[in-house]
Design a protein around this motif. Structure first.
Motif, PDB file in Angstrom:
ATOM      1  N   GLY A   1       8.289  92.189   8.218  1.00  0.00           N
ATOM      2  CA  GLY A   1       7.568  91.587   7.099  1.00  0.00           C
ATOM      3  C   GLY A   1       8.491  90.793   6.193  1.00  0.00           C
ATOM      4  O   GLY A   1       8.032  90.076   5.306  1.00  0.00           O
ATOM      5  N   LYS A   2       9.799  90.897   6.383  1.00  0.00           N
ATOM      6  CA  LYS A   2      10.766  90.142   5.573  1.00  0.00           C
ATOM      7  C   LYS A   2      10.954  88.758   6.173  1.00  0.00           C
ATOM      8  O   LYS A   2      10.626  88.519   7.332  1.00  0.00           O
ATOM      9  CB  LYS A   2      12.127  90.851   5.583  1.00  0.00           C
ATOM     10  CG  LYS A   2      12.132  92.220   4.961  1.00  0.00           C
ATOM     11  CD  LYS A   2      13.538  92.804   5.060  1.00  0.00           C
ATOM     12  CE  LYS A   2      13.600  94.205   4.495  1.00  0.00           C
ATOM     13  NZ  LYS A   2      14.951  94.755   4.616  1.00  0.00           N
ATOM     14  N   LYS A   3      11.543  87.856   5.351  1.00  0.00           N
ATOM     15  CA  LYS A   3      11.931  86.563   5.878  1.00  0.00           C
ATOM     16  C   LYS A   3      13.095  86.787   6.841  1.00  0.00           C
ATOM     17  O   LYS A   3      13.904  87.692   6.655  1.00  0.00           O
ATOM     18  CB  LYS A   3      12.378  85.622   4.749  1.00  0.00           C
ATOM     19  CG  LYS A   3      11.245  85.131   3.896  1.00  0.00           C
ATOM     20  CD  LYS A   3      11.754  84.118   2.898  1.00  0.00           C
ATOM     21  CE  LYS A   3      10.596  83.580   2.078  1.00  0.00           C
ATOM     22  NZ  LYS A   3      11.057  82.580   1.129  1.00  0.00           N
ATOM     23  N   TYR A   4      13.184  85.923   7.835  1.00  0.00           N
ATOM     24  CA  TYR A   4      14.231  86.025   8.848  1.00  0.00           C
ATOM     25  C   TYR A   4      15.624  86.045   8.218  1.00  0.00           C
ATOM     26  O   TYR A   4      16.475  86.840   8.607  1.00  0.00           O
ATOM     27  CB  TYR A   4      14.094  84.854   9.843  1.00  0.00           C
ATOM     28  CG  TYR A   4      15.127  84.853  10.935  1.00  0.00           C
ATOM     29  CD1 TYR A   4      15.132  85.824  11.922  1.00  0.00           C
ATOM     30  CD2 TYR A   4      16.108  83.862  10.976  1.00  0.00           C
ATOM     31  CE1 TYR A   4      16.084  85.818  12.935  1.00  0.00           C
ATOM     32  CE2 TYR A   4      17.060  83.841  11.987  1.00  0.00           C
ATOM     33  CZ  TYR A   4      17.047  84.828  12.970  1.00  0.00           C
ATOM     34  OH  TYR A   4      17.994  84.826  13.956  1.00  0.00           O
ATOM     35  N   LYS A   5      15.837  85.187   7.185  1.00  0.00           N
ATOM     36  CA  LYS A   5      17.168  85.101   6.564  1.00  0.00           C
ATOM     37  C   LYS A   5      17.583  86.398   5.865  1.00  0.00           C
ATOM     38  O   LYS A   5      18.762  86.660   5.682  1.00  0.00           O
ATOM     39  CB  LYS A   5      17.252  83.918   5.595  1.00  0.00           C
ATOM     40  CG  LYS A   5      16.408  84.060   4.343  1.00  0.00           C
ATOM     41  CD  LYS A   5      16.542  82.813   3.483  1.00  0.00           C
ATOM     42  CE  LYS A   5      15.638  82.877   2.267  1.00  0.00           C
ATOM     43  NZ  LYS A   5      15.684  81.641   1.498  1.00  0.00           N
ATOM     44  N   HIS A   6      16.613  87.224   5.467  1.00  0.00           N
ATOM     45  CA  HIS A   6      16.912  88.486   4.791  1.00  0.00           C
ATOM     46  C   HIS A   6      16.876  89.686   5.741  1.00  0.00           C
ATOM     47  O   HIS A   6      17.063  90.818   5.316  1.00  0.00           O
ATOM     48  CB  HIS A   6      15.930  88.732   3.641  1.00  0.00           C
ATOM     49  CG  HIS A   6      16.076  87.738   2.529  1.00  0.00           C
ATOM     50  ND1 HIS A   6      17.224  87.616   1.790  1.00  0.00           N
ATOM     51  CD2 HIS A   6      15.206  86.791   2.058  1.00  0.00           C
ATOM     52  CE1 HIS A   6      17.065  86.651   0.902  1.00  0.00           C
ATOM     53  NE2 HIS A   6      15.859  86.138   1.032  1.00  0.00           N
ATOM     54  N   CYS A   7      16.613  89.434   7.004  1.00  0.00           N
ATOM     55  CA  CYS A   7      16.481  90.548   7.975  1.00  0.00           C
ATOM     56  C   CYS A   7      17.439  90.306   9.148  1.00  0.00           C
ATOM     57  O   CYS A   7      18.652  90.352   8.977  1.00  0.00           O
ATOM     58  CB  CYS A   7      15.020  90.635   8.440  1.00  0.00           C
ATOM     59  SG  CYS A   7      14.650  92.125   9.389  1.00  0.00           S
ATOM     60  N   CYS A   8      16.905  90.041  10.320  1.00  0.00           N
ATOM     61  CA  CYS A   8      17.721  89.869  11.528  1.00  0.00           C
ATOM     62  C   CYS A   8      18.599  88.606  11.464  1.00  0.00           C
ATOM     63  O   CYS A   8      19.665  88.559  12.087  1.00  0.00           O
ATOM     64  CB  CYS A   8      16.845  89.834  12.772  1.00  0.00           C
ATOM     65  SG  CYS A   8      15.992  91.400  13.092  1.00  0.00           S
ATOM     66  N   GLY A   9      18.192  87.618  10.725  1.00  0.00           N
ATOM     67  CA  GLY A   9      18.963  86.402  10.559  1.00  0.00           C
ATOM     68  C   GLY A   9      20.249  86.635   9.801  1.00  0.00           C
ATOM     69  O   GLY A   9      21.239  85.937   9.977  1.00  0.00           O
TER      70      GLY A   9
END
Length: 169
Positions: free
Chosen positions: A155-163
């Motif tokens: 549910g997070k933005k990619y940049k704040h998670c796996c990114g």
């Protein structure tokens, strides 16, 4: 030592000096055996490993190499790892799979044998060659934007998670 172990040992211990002679012996034997099989593709090759090696006038260890190479193209796999000259051999090919595997091995001297046209026909050979080439094509996945939802489902933005972890690598 089993013939399979002897075969593996023979391959692994080739040097620049010994390889040309080994390759000449092996590829000539392989061509002779495959030509015979492809002359009668519907027939099952059976006998002891020693008898078949003698029939094709090759050393048993070289015939073992042929068996190792053809195994993934057979209707029924054999337990070649424990074979000796008295072991019963059964070779029944699946022509389409064998042709595909010859392409994958880049063995032009085998997939170029004239019997293939009679067995598969030009159209089927071209189709199998196309399938093989397609299997080698790398397709890149869609790039994920920094501000898109993370594909992991958090549910997070990619940049704040796996990114975040991906940008560190």
């Amino acid at each position: 030592m089993t013939l399979f172990e002897e075969w593996r040992d023979l391959i692994e211990n080739q040097t620049e000096d010994t390889f040309p002679e080994f390759w000449k012996e092996y590829s000539e034997a392989e061509t002779k055996i495959y030509s015979d099989i492809l002359d009668r593709p519907e027939e099952k090759m059976t006998g002891t490993l020693g008898e078949l090696a003698e029939k094709y006038q090759v050393r048993p260890v070289i015939f073992m190499g042929f068996l190792d190479g053809v195994d993934s193209s057979l209707k029924k796999s054999n337990d070649f790892e424990n074979f000796d000259e008295n072991s019963q051999v059964e070779v029944e090919i699946e022509p389409e799979k064998l042709f595909y595997n010859m392409l994958a091995a880049d063995a032009e001297y085998l997939y170029g044998l004239p019997q293939w046209e009679t067995i598969l026909g030009e159209e089927k050979m071209a189709q199998i060659a196309k399938e093989y080439k397609r299997s080698k094509t790398i397709v890149k996945g869609k790039k994920i934007g920094r501000n898109e939802p993370c594909p992991c489902g958090s549910g997070k933005k990619y940049k704040h998670c796996c990114g975040k972890t991906a940008s560190r690598n």
